[in-house]
Design a protein around this motif. Sequence first.
Motif, PDB file in Angstrom:
ATOM      1  N   LEU A 207      29.369   8.029  35.122  1.00  0.00           N
ATOM      2  CA  LEU A 207      29.829   8.033  33.737  1.00  0.00           C
ATOM      3  C   LEU A 207      30.442   9.370  33.334  1.00  0.00           C
ATOM      4  O   LEU A 207      31.124   9.454  32.319  1.00  0.00           O
ATOM      5  CB  LEU A 207      28.655   7.716  32.801  1.00  0.00           C
ATOM      6  CG  LEU A 207      27.906   6.414  33.089  1.00  0.00           C
ATOM      7  CD1 LEU A 207      26.638   6.335  32.265  1.00  0.00           C
ATOM      8  CD2 LEU A 207      28.799   5.207  32.823  1.00  0.00           C
ATOM      9  N   SER A 208      30.201  10.410  34.121  1.00  0.00           N
ATOM     10  CA  SER A 208      30.572  11.770  33.702  1.00  0.00           C
ATOM     11  C   SER A 208      31.814  12.298  34.406  1.00  0.00           C
ATOM     12  O   SER A 208      32.110  13.481  34.325  1.00  0.00           O
ATOM     13  CB  SER A 208      29.397  12.723  33.962  1.00  0.00           C
ATOM     14  OG  SER A 208      29.096  12.796  35.341  1.00  0.00           O
ATOM     15  N   LYS A 209      32.571  11.432  35.090  1.00  0.00           N
ATOM     16  CA  LYS A 209      33.837  11.862  35.684  1.00  0.00           C
ATOM     17  C   LYS A 209      34.976  11.277  34.844  1.00  0.00           C
ATOM     18  O   LYS A 209      35.230  11.744  33.751  1.00  0.00           O
ATOM     19  CB  LYS A 209      33.895  11.468  37.159  1.00  0.00           C
ATOM     20  CG  LYS A 209      32.885  12.242  38.009  1.00  0.00           C
ATOM     21  CD  LYS A 209      33.041  11.950  39.484  1.00  0.00           C
ATOM     22  CE  LYS A 209      32.150  12.852  40.329  1.00  0.00           C
ATOM     23  NZ  LYS A 209      30.716  12.542  40.202  1.00  0.00           N
ATOM     24  N   GLY A 210      35.668  10.274  35.349  1.00  0.00           N
ATOM     25  CA  GLY A 210      36.809   9.743  34.621  1.00  0.00           C
ATOM     26  C   GLY A 210      36.488   9.237  33.235  1.00  0.00           C
ATOM     27  O   GLY A 210      37.339   9.266  32.340  1.00  0.00           O
ATOM     28  N   LEU A 211      35.269   8.770  33.014  1.00  0.00           N
ATOM     29  CA  LEU A 211      34.903   8.234  31.702  1.00  0.00           C
ATOM     30  C   LEU A 211      34.580   9.323  30.686  1.00  0.00           C
ATOM     31  O   LEU A 211      34.538   9.050  29.490  1.00  0.00           O
ATOM     32  CB  LEU A 211      33.718   7.274  31.828  1.00  0.00           C
ATOM     33  CG  LEU A 211      33.992   5.957  32.553  1.00  0.00           C
ATOM     34  CD1 LEU A 211      32.780   5.051  32.481  1.00  0.00           C
ATOM     35  CD2 LEU A 211      35.214   5.253  31.985  1.00  0.00           C
ATOM     36  N   GLY A 212      34.300  10.540  31.136  1.00  0.00           N
ATOM     37  CA  GLY A 212      34.144  11.648  30.205  1.00  0.00           C
ATOM     38  C   GLY A 212      32.813  11.747  29.497  1.00  0.00           C
ATOM     39  O   GLY A 212      32.684  12.500  28.529  1.00  0.00           O
ATOM     40  N   ALA A 213      31.779  11.012  29.927  1.00  0.00           N
ATOM     41  CA  ALA A 213      30.448  11.192  29.346  1.00  0.00           C
ATOM     42  C   ALA A 213      29.852  12.508  29.863  1.00  0.00           C
ATOM     43  O   ALA A 213      30.246  12.996  30.923  1.00  0.00           O
ATOM     44  CB  ALA A 213      29.547  10.020  29.705  1.00  0.00           C
ATOM     45  N   PRO A 214      28.909  13.097  29.145  1.00  0.00           N
ATOM     46  CA  PRO A 214      28.389  14.400  29.570  1.00  0.00           C
ATOM     47  C   PRO A 214      27.464  14.342  30.781  1.00  0.00           C
ATOM     48  O   PRO A 214      27.317  15.354  31.480  1.00  0.00           O
ATOM     49  CB  PRO A 214      27.635  14.905  28.338  1.00  0.00           C
ATOM     50  CG  PRO A 214      27.282  13.682  27.576  1.00  0.00           C
ATOM     51  CD  PRO A 214      28.407  12.715  27.814  1.00  0.00           C
ATOM     52  N   VAL A 215      26.847  13.206  31.042  1.00  0.00           N
ATOM     53  CA  VAL A 215      25.890  13.146  32.147  1.00  0.00           C
ATOM     54  C   VAL A 215      25.580  11.681  32.447  1.00  0.00           C
ATOM     55  O   VAL A 215      25.703  10.815  31.579  1.00  0.00           O
ATOM     56  CB  VAL A 215      24.585  13.904  31.780  1.00  0.00           C
ATOM     57  CG1 VAL A 215      23.843  13.197  30.647  1.00  0.00           C
ATOM     58  CG2 VAL A 215      23.670  14.076  32.976  1.00  0.00           C
ATOM     59  N   GLY A 216      25.201  11.410  33.706  1.00  0.00           N
ATOM     60  CA  GLY A 216      24.630  10.109  34.019  1.00  0.00           C
ATOM     61  C   GLY A 216      25.451   9.250  34.957  1.00  0.00           C
ATOM     62  O   GLY A 216      26.678   9.312  34.995  1.00  0.00           O
ATOM     63  N   SER A 217      24.739   8.461  35.762  1.00  0.00           N
ATOM     64  CA  SER A 217      25.308   7.433  36.625  1.00  0.00           C
ATOM     65  C   SER A 217      24.421   6.207  36.534  1.00  0.00           C
ATOM     66  O   SER A 217      23.280   6.287  36.049  1.00  0.00           O
ATOM     67  CB  SER A 217      25.381   7.913  38.077  1.00  0.00           C
ATOM     68  OG  SER A 217      26.407   8.871  38.259  1.00  0.00           O
TER      69      SER A 217
END
Length: 359
Positions: A207-217
């Motif tokens: 979630l924290s790469k292309g989607l731009g969330a601060p943390v988490g998978s």
Amino acid sequence: MNSGSSVPAGPADLRSDTVTRPGPGMRAAMAAAEVGDDLFGEDPTVRALEERLAGLFGFDGALFTPSGVMANQIALQLLVGPGQELVCDAEAHVLAHEEGSPARYGGIQTRTVAAERGVITPALLAGVVRRGNPYTLGTRAVEVEQTHTRAGGTVHPLETLRAVRELTAELGLAVHMDGARIWNAMAATGTSARQYGENADTLSVCLSKGLGAPVGSVLLLPAEHLTRGRKLRHGLGGGMRQSGILAAAGLYALEHHTERIAEDHDHARLLAAGLREAGFAVRPPETNIVLVEVPRADEVVARAAQEGVRVTAPGPGTVRLVTHLDVGREACRRAVGVLAAVMTEVAPRTRNTAPAGHL
């Protein structure tokens, strides 16, 4: 630049798509998140995120984790027992960037193939997979990476994944897909999440790469593995409490940041074209990662940073640029100018073609 970003025009940070920061809309969603104790299975926002992604990819189970590394390692331990074998690419993220965790925490032996552009094929697997007997270690699972980080964001074609899946099914092997940048693969190819999900026993999405969330998978897996998966997560230090605050960022990103990923690919092509026109060897980007072959890469990185352009050097002769929602078109144009000038000074004699494959 994406309207949800909190970062104004300025320094171009192209080190990774993990450097993004949540904008006002995402922060508001996090602040308003309904929460509970996730270790007790009582956080409704975490459950909503897990159910959303499980449905999207066609799984009946999902597990929110603090990081992609943890999601990958839980999956590998579910599929491969201590003293058993995993086959993967020699430059796979699970080997190169996860601190030896398959061996350290899972007792897993790895056997590698040198896959062109990081793409695992049935022909490669046929030459290394071992059936096993009382005297020979047997292969238990195959790992594929979508997109492949060290090969430059390359995409496993869907037909290749299907062929790998068919072969592994015949041999009784499992498949784990490290889908840290699977959103980029979907944007680049038009392949659906469910089509990718059909070709893996377990699948991790970031979630924290292309989607731009601060943390988490999130690890997607069969429901029968959930209980053990939660125990492994807890044992690895990933048992969180009111983590709905983090899950809310992932839900917001799924709603607002998936369609715009194609912009990152356009910006990667802009960077590649500009640097190629300046005379440097650039591997054609498939998604959002640009690799430039240039000597004295560490010096290039240091000099560019002084000019407000931040990149990395994954190897002594390679500079890497990664586009994301916090770096827009004008920043990429400026990065081309800075990097072209710096590389001309640092390494005036460069090749004008770049090989395909790994770093």
